[in-house]
Design a protein around this motif. Sequence first.
Motif, PDB file in Angstrom:
ATOM      1  N   LEU A 126       0.818  -1.211   0.000  1.00  0.00           N
ATOM      2  CA  LEU A 126       0.000   0.000   0.000  1.00  0.00           C
ATOM      3  C   LEU A 126       0.850   1.259   0.000  1.00  0.00           C
ATOM      4  CD1 LEU A 126      -2.821  -1.232   2.346  1.00  0.00           C
ATOM      5  CD2 LEU A 126      -3.179  -0.285   0.063  1.00  0.00           C
ATOM      6  N   LYS A 127       0.329   2.282  -0.667  1.00  0.00           N
ATOM      7  CA  LYS A 127       0.987   3.580  -0.786  1.00  0.00           C
ATOM      8  C   LYS A 127       0.059   4.658  -0.229  1.00  0.00           C
ATOM      9  CE  LYS A 127       2.915   2.066  -5.231  1.00  0.00           C
ATOM     10  NZ  LYS A 127       3.010   2.380  -6.688  1.00  0.00           N
ATOM     11  N   PRO A 128       0.615   5.788   0.179  1.00  0.00           N
ATOM     12  CA  PRO A 128      -0.250   6.869   0.677  1.00  0.00           C
ATOM     13  C   PRO A 128      -1.330   7.264  -0.331  1.00  0.00           C
ATOM     14  CG  PRO A 128       2.020   7.315   1.257  1.00  0.00           C
ATOM     15  CD  PRO A 128       2.041   6.099   0.369  1.00  0.00           C
ATOM     16  N   GLU A 129      -1.034   7.200  -1.617  1.00  0.00           N
ATOM     17  CA  GLU A 129      -2.029   7.573  -2.626  1.00  0.00           C
ATOM     18  C   GLU A 129      -3.161   6.557  -2.743  1.00  0.00           C
ATOM     19  OE1 GLU A 129       1.286   7.345  -3.048  1.00  0.00           O
ATOM     20  OE2 GLU A 129       1.797   6.565  -5.046  1.00  0.00           O
ATOM     21  N   ASP A 130      -3.076   5.430  -2.035  1.00  0.00           N
ATOM     22  CA  ASP A 130      -4.194   4.484  -1.997  1.00  0.00           C
ATOM     23  C   ASP A 130      -5.228   4.882  -0.954  1.00  0.00           C
ATOM     24  OD1 ASP A 130      -1.793   1.852  -2.425  1.00  0.00           O
ATOM     25  OD2 ASP A 130      -3.160   2.651  -3.952  1.00  0.00           O
TER      26      ASP A 130
END
Length: 127
Positions: free
Chosen positions: A86-90
């Motif tokens: 997971l990435k912050p933009e998710d």
Amino acid sequence: EVQLVESGGGLVQTGGSLRLSCAASAFALEEYGLGWFRQAPGAEREGIACISIPDGTTYYTDSVKGRFTISRDNAKKTVYLQMDSLKPEDSGVYYCAAPVSYISGMIYGPTPPFGSWGQGTQVAVSS
């Protein structure tokens, strides 16, 4: 009318994983596809993954391909979204909806009053 209830959201660090669930009632999803959508703050809702309930064919938007996996358990009337790396933009509110359409690489949800949308579950990915 099919009711959809999402669960499994939460706060996770970058690189972590979450599994979302979408439980359906009064199912006739054997005829449908179901999709996951997300809406980040200030952004439009976008379709990110969908699955054909009859044959399990899956589609993903490019931003989640290789990291997210959609699956279904017909006996439990539940569709899952496994989210890895997971990435912050998710971050955003994740919704499931049915029926969905996959046209020219885009996933489209139903237009009310037709079809069903869940109430959404919040996902936050910290950096």
